[in-house]
Design an enzyme around this catalytic site. Sequence first.
Site, PDB file in Angstrom:
ATOM      1  N   ASN A 177       1.193  -0.836  -0.186  1.00  0.00           N
ATOM      2  CA  ASN A 177      -0.286  -0.076  -0.200  1.00  0.00           C
ATOM      3  C   ASN A 177       0.790   1.593  -0.099  1.00  0.00           C
ATOM      4  O   ASN A 177       1.604   1.561   1.096  1.00  0.00           O
ATOM      5  CB  ASN A 177      -1.141  -0.095   1.071  1.00  0.00           C
ATOM      6  N   TRP A 178       0.656   1.666  -1.208  1.00  0.00           N
ATOM      7  CA  TRP A 178       1.727   3.041  -0.948  1.00  0.00           C
ATOM      8  C   TRP A 178       1.160   4.357   0.197  1.00  0.00           C
ATOM      9  O   TRP A 178       1.518   5.081  -0.372  1.00  0.00           O
ATOM     10  CB  TRP A 178       1.704   3.201  -2.797  1.00  0.00           C
ATOM     11  N   LYS A 179       0.263   4.518   0.156  1.00  0.00           N
ATOM     12  CA  LYS A 179      -0.946   5.470   0.752  1.00  0.00           C
ATOM     13  C   LYS A 179      -0.548   6.692  -0.411  1.00  0.00           C
ATOM     14  O   LYS A 179      -0.291   6.916  -1.254  1.00  0.00           O
ATOM     15  CB  LYS A 179      -0.348   5.569   2.411  1.00  0.00           C
ATOM     16  N   HIS A 220      -9.266   1.236   5.626  1.00  0.00           N
ATOM     17  CA  HIS A 220      -7.984   1.028   6.636  1.00  0.00           C
ATOM     18  C   HIS A 220      -8.342   2.604   7.451  1.00  0.00           C
ATOM     19  O   HIS A 220      -8.656   3.224   7.712  1.00  0.00           O
ATOM     20  CB  HIS A 220      -7.271   2.167   5.490  1.00  0.00           C
ATOM     21  N   GLU A 234      -6.819   5.116   8.405  1.00  0.00           N
ATOM     22  CA  GLU A 234      -5.968   6.250   8.204  1.00  0.00           C
ATOM     23  C   GLU A 234      -7.677   6.974   7.886  1.00  0.00           C
ATOM     24  O   GLU A 234      -7.148   7.702   7.519  1.00  0.00           O
ATOM     25  CB  GLU A 234      -4.948   6.430   7.409  1.00  0.00           C
ATOM     26  N   GLU A 264      -4.984  -4.977  10.770  1.00  0.00           N
ATOM     27  CA  GLU A 264      -4.253  -3.849  11.579  1.00  0.00           C
ATOM     28  C   GLU A 264      -3.986  -3.165  12.545  1.00  0.00           C
ATOM     29  O   GLU A 264      -4.520  -2.037  12.273  1.00  0.00           O
ATOM     30  CB  GLU A 264      -3.840  -2.706   9.979  1.00  0.00           C
ATOM     31  N   GLY A 272       3.396   2.241  10.660  1.00  0.00           N
ATOM     32  CA  GLY A 272       4.558   3.068  10.545  1.00  0.00           C
ATOM     33  C   GLY A 272       4.969   3.258  11.918  1.00  0.00           C
ATOM     34  O   GLY A 272       6.317   4.613  12.127  1.00  0.00           O
ATOM     35  N   SER A 281       4.551  -2.361  10.304  1.00  0.00           N
ATOM     36  CA  SER A 281       5.444  -2.444   9.848  1.00  0.00           C
ATOM     37  C   SER A 281       6.105  -3.624  10.052  1.00  0.00           C
ATOM     38  O   SER A 281       7.031  -3.678  10.317  1.00  0.00           O
ATOM     39  CB  SER A 281       6.429  -2.065  11.963  1.00  0.00           C
ATOM     40  N   GLY A 323       3.352  -1.509   4.212  1.00  0.00           N
ATOM     41  CA  GLY A 323       3.662   0.544   4.168  1.00  0.00           C
ATOM     42  C   GLY A 323       4.346   0.746   3.078  1.00  0.00           C
ATOM     43  O   GLY A 323       4.939   0.584   1.894  1.00  0.00           O
ATOM     44  N   GLY A 324       5.468   1.306   4.644  1.00  0.00           N
ATOM     45  CA  GLY A 324       6.699   1.885   4.521  1.00  0.00           C
ATOM     46  C   GLY A 324       7.138   1.163   3.594  1.00  0.00           C
ATOM     47  O   GLY A 324       8.259   1.447   2.411  1.00  0.00           O
TER      48      GLY A 324
HETATM   49  P1  13P Z   1       3.431   0.589   7.788  1.00  0.00           P
HETATM   50  O1  13P Z   1       3.676  -0.792   6.714  1.00  0.00           O
HETATM   51  O2  13P Z   1       3.784   0.915   7.074  1.00  0.00           O
HETATM   52  O3  13P Z   1       3.171   0.583   9.004  1.00  0.00           O
HETATM   53  O4  13P Z   1       2.380  -0.004   6.947  1.00  0.00           O
HETATM   54  C1  13P Z   1       1.091  -0.473   6.931  1.00  0.00           C
HETATM   55  C2  13P Z   1       0.165  -0.428   6.949  1.00  0.00           C
HETATM   56  O5  13P Z   1      -0.501   0.543   7.116  1.00  0.00           O
HETATM   57  C3  13P Z   1      -0.801  -1.070   5.142  1.00  0.00           C
HETATM   58  O6  13P Z   1      -1.855  -0.751   4.545  1.00  0.00           O
END
Ligand code: 13P
Length: 255
Positions: free
Chosen positions: A10-12, A93, A95, A166, A172, A211, A232-233
């Site tokens: 997920n590149w957000k 999600h 977020e 999650e 993150g 993470s 994510g990251g």
């Molecule tokens: P991180 O891997 O950056 O913690 O993000 C997880 C995430 O929210 C994937 O949707």
Amino acid sequence: MALRPYIVGNWKMNGSRAMLAEARAIDRAAARYPAVEVGLVPPAPLINLMAEAVSDIAVGAQDCHTAPSGAFTGDVSAATLADAGASFAIVGHSERRAKAGHGEKDAVVRAKAEAALAADLAVILCVGETEAERDAGKAEAVVAAQLKASLPRTEGAAVRLAVAYEPVWAIGTGRVPAVADVAAMHGAIRAGLLAAYGEDGAGVRILYGGSVNAGNAAELLGADEVAGALVGGASLTAESFAAIISAAAMVAEEG
Ligand code: 13P
């Protein structure tokens, strides 16, 4: 991992046309591990370009609207996302559920999941507790309630669904739950899926997200009922994401 492992990046709100080079490199890496299903989820304007740039991975959307079309300035419908080349959508999600994000409630998340399925998109439904909820011993109850209220109830939904657990406090932050806690939560989610869908609930993949990186992926993916990861990251570069794909292939081979 009895179900085919599913690793999704997920590149957000990150990405540019220049970053399509990473997507191409991720695509090449994924081609080396056919046992693993790989998806990549860029910001909406990059979906079409990414879908045309890759061949071995699926491209997804980070959200969709509840309605099939209409006067909703700034929003994107599931049908438009599918037309652009998306084959799945993430919904719910944290977020987007967050008050400081879009304040999406379970009912809206469910409507989005059902809108995605109606447009022939597969769905990754996210659930997860906050740190305060975990500290209060309420993590499983909170996640079970979220799941029950946000699962799509469309006929045949289970076949095109994955659930991502999650924990909000692990996103993150570099912090991950104990593997035993992940396994326990995934077991609770499985019970919820069986309750909602009967036998079909057994085939829904439950991903862990928060993470995940090259160093911890193998351990997390080896936990009971963990059929993949939502990353994510560490999905922003081919170097780190390919290492996670390779870890999933290794765990699948052992398992
Ligand atoms: P991180 O891997 O950056 O913690 O993000 C997880 C995430 O929210 C994937 O949707």
